[in-house]
Design an enzyme around this catalytic site. Sequence first.
Site, PDB file in Angstrom:
ATOM      1  CG  LEU A   1      -2.127  -0.908   1.104  1.00  0.00           C
ATOM      2  CD1 LEU A   1      -3.008  -0.791   2.333  1.00  0.00           C
ATOM      3  CD2 LEU A   1      -2.930  -0.599  -0.146  1.00  0.00           C
ATOM      4  CG  HIS A   2       4.397   1.352   0.174  1.00  0.00           C
ATOM      5  ND1 HIS A   2       4.567   1.997   1.377  1.00  0.00           N
ATOM      6  CD2 HIS A   2       4.548   0.034   0.431  1.00  0.00           C
ATOM      7  CE1 HIS A   2       4.821   1.098   2.309  1.00  0.00           C
ATOM      8  NE2 HIS A   2       4.813  -0.103   1.767  1.00  0.00           N
ATOM      9  CB  ALA A   3       3.703   4.878  -4.742  1.00  0.00           C
TER      10      ALA A   3
ATOM     11  N   PRO B   1      -0.688   2.143  -5.493  1.00  0.00           N
ATOM     12  CG  PRO B   1       0.152  -0.014  -5.159  1.00  0.00           C
ATOM     13  CD  PRO B   1       0.578   1.389  -5.457  1.00  0.00           C
TER      14      PRO B   1
END
Length: 114
Positions: free
Chosen positions: A13-15, A17
Site C-alpha cells: 500500500l505505497h504510492a 496502490p
Amino acid sequence: MERTVTVEPEAGLHARPASKLVQTANRFDADVSIGRDDDGDDGLVRADSMLSVSGLNVEHGESVRVVAEGPDAEAALDAVCDLLTSPVEDAAEEDDETDGEDETDGGDEAEGAP
C-alpha cells in the site's frame, strides 16, 4: 461491515496502490477504514487519507482489515477489497519501467542534437 484480505499488489500500500485505494474509498457514501489485521481497532486509519493509508507501510502479502459503515458500505467494501486483492499493479509497473527506458533513450538523443 468488515472483511480481512491479503494485499496482492507487489508494492503493497505505497504510492500508486495507496492512491488508487484512497480514490476508490472517496467514491462512496461510506466511512471506510483500513488497518493491519493484527492491530485491532486501534490500528485502523481512514481510507480516504493518502497520508494515513501510506503511513501503514503495509507490504505485499500482509493481511489487512477493511471496515465500512454508511449507505454505500457494501459497495465500498467490495470495491476496496477487489483493489487490494488484485495484482494489476504488476503490469502497470512493468509498463512504467518500459516507458521510462524509452524516455531516457529519447532524451539522450535530444540532448546530443544541436
